[in-house]
Design an enzyme around this catalytic site. Structure first.
Site, short mmCIF file in Angstrom:
data_model
loop_
_atom_site.label_atom_id
_atom_site.label_comp_id
_atom_site.label_asym_id
_atom_site.label_seq_id
_atom_site.Cartn_x
_atom_site.Cartn_y
_atom_site.Cartn_z
N TYR A 92 -6.33 -65.51 15.82
CA TYR A 92 -6.55 -64.10 16.16
C TYR A 92 -5.87 -63.22 15.12
CZ TYR A 92 -9.30 -62.77 20.13
OH TYR A 92 -10.35 -62.46 20.92
N GLU B 163 -6.40 -59.34 15.02
CA GLU B 163 -6.82 -57.94 15.18
C GLU B 163 -5.93 -57.04 14.34
OE1 GLU B 163 -6.93 -56.85 19.30
OE2 GLU B 163 -8.46 -58.37 19.73
N ASP C 80 -27.77 -48.66 3.97
CA ASP C 80 -27.70 -50.00 4.53
C ASP C 80 -28.47 -50.92 3.56
OD1 ASP C 80 -28.09 -52.37 5.86
OD2 ASP C 80 -28.82 -51.47 7.73
N THR D 198 -25.33 -56.84 5.13
CA THR D 198 -25.07 -58.17 5.65
C THR D 198 -24.68 -59.01 4.45
OG1 THR D 198 -27.38 -58.79 5.35
CG2 THR D 198 -26.75 -58.06 7.55
N LYS E 32 -28.21 -62.48 3.62
CA LYS E 32 -29.63 -62.42 3.21
C LYS E 32 -29.69 -62.70 1.71
CE LYS E 32 -30.36 -58.77 6.65
NZ LYS E 32 -30.69 -59.32 7.93
N ARG F 92 -23.19 -65.76 7.56
CA ARG F 92 -23.68 -64.67 8.42
C ARG F 92 -22.53 -63.70 8.63
NH1 ARG F 92 -28.36 -66.11 9.89
NH2 ARG F 92 -28.69 -64.09 10.84
N1 PLP Z 1 -29.61 -53.76 8.61
C1 PLP Z 1 -30.77 -54.19 8.08
C2 PLP Z 1 -31.47 -53.34 7.05
C3 PLP Z 1 -31.32 -55.41 8.48
O1 PLP Z 1 -32.48 -55.82 7.98
C4 PLP Z 1 -30.62 -56.17 9.46
C5 PLP Z 1 -31.13 -57.46 9.95
O2 PLP Z 1 -32.22 -57.84 9.91
C6 PLP Z 1 -29.43 -55.66 9.99
C7 PLP Z 1 -28.95 -54.46 9.54
C8 PLP Z 1 -28.71 -56.38 11.09
O3 PLP Z 1 -28.06 -57.51 10.64
P1 PLP Z 1 -27.49 -58.59 11.70
O4 PLP Z 1 -28.66 -59.35 12.17
O5 PLP Z 1 -26.52 -59.38 10.89
O6 PLP Z 1 -26.80 -57.81 12.78
#
Ligand code: PLP
Length: 487
Positions: A79, A81, A256, A285, A288, A294
């Site tokens: 842990y 936090e 994002d 993320t 990908k 992950r």
């Molecule tokens: N943001 C975008 C643009 C995504 O394509 C995705 C997932 O497909 C996410 C956020 C969410 O990611 P996670 O599945 O790791 O929560």
């Protein structure tokens, strides 16, 4: 440790580590087997299935054995936090080391002033970002007016007031049906509930983002947060233009880059197409195109760093320290020169796939691609996305159905199939291989007929799946996954 000192092999070229990795996995599976053999079996089967299918899901990849092995350690038991050097638990010195390394690699790789490695996923990263922006732009004055300095000092009544205060904050992101993500303000998602939201779409004729229209909508709506980024848009975004729009209306600009972080890391997207220098806050993320474990990451300017650093306790609990360690390993891999070659090949291969479809008469949303995504409109084959996805899967081609703009079949059945090149590029596929993939996909779709009774049912001409399986087996064996890994 410098990026150059990292000797982790790329997953596609891991042969020199094959013996060690084989022994490690064989031992791990034996240990697992002693407790729950069915999990060991499922794990072996998953590897076999991944090896034997054409994985074209745009959000998936194959992480290296080094990244995968890093996750199976005792960091999982700890842990931690809090933040680096400031934890709510004792004995976090080693977690501090891994989190600091993950953040350092992320800052160096993306040229960001600040990086936060704790988010468990992309959704978590976006939630951390939203709350950090709210905390920076809205909550601070709200707290001061309430006469308190710290969220922990707020009474229930204070929270009530804050919620009311925050209730009408505005978020503007790309609509789900034109390629945005559900966390960018889609109504059923918390982002669409926390915020008063409006989305921008793409031009109905070209399928491309129209910056003049986005600017017009932003002037009218005046969002607090303007979000760019996508899950299913097959084109690059001009982040400099988006930042100009955000500045004009006083919005915080958030990107994002979950899908295309690998192309940013690999310097395929530079200048106006690199989000990090233009955004106040960038989320991603790590699993990908970035090819890590992950998880999620948040990058920020100094202005937003303090608020992002409070992701725990604001949104997160204990960090996944074993995953943060794996993020550090993956980011170190992404800093190696070979990752730039990999990223360029992702984009080149997507172009080859798109050209392969176009030359066989298929229709693509936006007419092509210049990132890692190809979005095929399957209505030209008389099919729904659902029918096409299932027929392709029967032939060993793993894709996912996806809405296309103004989709006549709605979000469940859809009219599109989304393809992505990061995973097969990791296996070593090149442009000719992707042209062959296009040929095989078109062969399946041309031989598939809608059944007429439902948007899910279909029939495929006899022998099609077998022919495509055999042809893809040749491609897959020429480009093995985890070569030499004896499992
Ligand atoms: N943001 C975008 C643009 C995504 O394509 C995705 C997932 O497909 C996410 C956020 C969410 O990611 P996670 O599945 O790791 O929560």
């Amino acid at each position: 440790m410098t990026a150059e000192s990292v000797t982790t092999p790329s997953p596609a070229l891991g042969a020199e580590y094959a013996e060690t990795a084989s022994a490690a996995y064989a031992a791990a599976l034996k240990v697992i087997e002693s407790v729950e053999p069915r999990i060991a079996d499922a794990t072996r089967q998953e590897l076999a299935d991944q090896r034997d299918s054409l994985k074209l899901i745009a959000s998936e990849n194959y992480a290296s054995p080094a990244v995968l092995l890093t996750m199976g350690t005792w960091f999982s038991d700890k842990y931690a936090e809090g933040t680096i050097g400031h934890r709510f638990y004792a004995a976090c010195q080693n977690v501090d080391t891994v989190e600091a390394l993950a953040a350092e690699h992320a800052r160096e790789l993306f040229g960001a002033p600040y990086a936060y490695a704790q988010p468990h996923s992309g959704i978590d990263a976006n939630l951390v970002a939203y709350w950090a922006i709210l905390n920076t732009r809205i909550e601070a004055p709200g707290l001061a007016e309430l006469g308190v300095k710290n969220v922990n000092d707020l009474s229930e009544a204070d929270w009530e007031q804050l919620r009311t205060k925050m209730g009408n904050q505005r978020l503007m992101g790309m609509s789900l049906d034109t390629g945005g993500h559900l966390t960018h303000g889609f109504r059923p998602n918390i982002s669409g509930k926390m915020f008063h939201q409006r989305s921008y779409g793409t031009d109905p004729e070209t399928g491309l983002l129209d910056y003049a229209k986005i600017a017009e909508a932003a002037r009218e709506f005046k969002p607090l947060i303007l979000v760019a980024g996508y899950s299913a848009y097959p084109r690059r975004v001009n982040f400099a233009k988006m930042r100009e729009i955000a500045d004009e209306v006083g919005a915080t600009f958030m990107v994002d880059m979950a899908h295309f972080a690998g192309l940013v890391a690999g310097k395929v997207f530079t200048g106006d197409e690199d989000p990090v220098p233009h955004a106040h806050v960038t989320t991603t993320t790590t699993h990908k195109s970035l090819r890590g474990p992950r998880g999620g990451l948040v990058l920020a300017t100094e202005e937003y760093s303090g608020a992002v650093d409070k992701g725990c306790p604001m949104v997160l609990g204990g960090p996944l320290s074993h995953v943060m360690a794996a993020k550090a390993v993956a980011l170190a891999e992404a800093r190696q020169p070979s990752f730039r070659e990999y990223a360029q090949r992702i984009a080149d291969n997507a172009k080859a796939l798109a050209d392969g479809f176009l030359s066989r008469g298929a229709r693509l949303v936006t007419g092509g691609t210049d990132n890692h995504i190809v979005l095929l409109d399957v209505t030209s084959f008389g099919l729904t996305g659902r029918q096409a996805e299932s027929a392709l899967l029967d032939a060993g081609v793993v894709t996912n159905r996806n809405s296309i703009p103004a989709d006549p079949n709605g979000a469940w059945y859809t009219s599109g199939i989304r393809f992505g090149t990061p995973a097969l590029t990791t296996r070593g596929f090149g442009a000719d291989d992707f042209d062959r993939v296009a040929e095989l996909v078109v062969e399946v779709l041309k031989n598939t007929q809608p059944d007429g009774t439902s948007k899910a049912k279909y029939t495929v001409a006899d022998g099609t799946a077998e022919r495509v399986h055999a042809a893809s087996a040749e491609l897959l064996s020429a480009n093995p996954l985890y070569p030499g890994l004896m499992l």
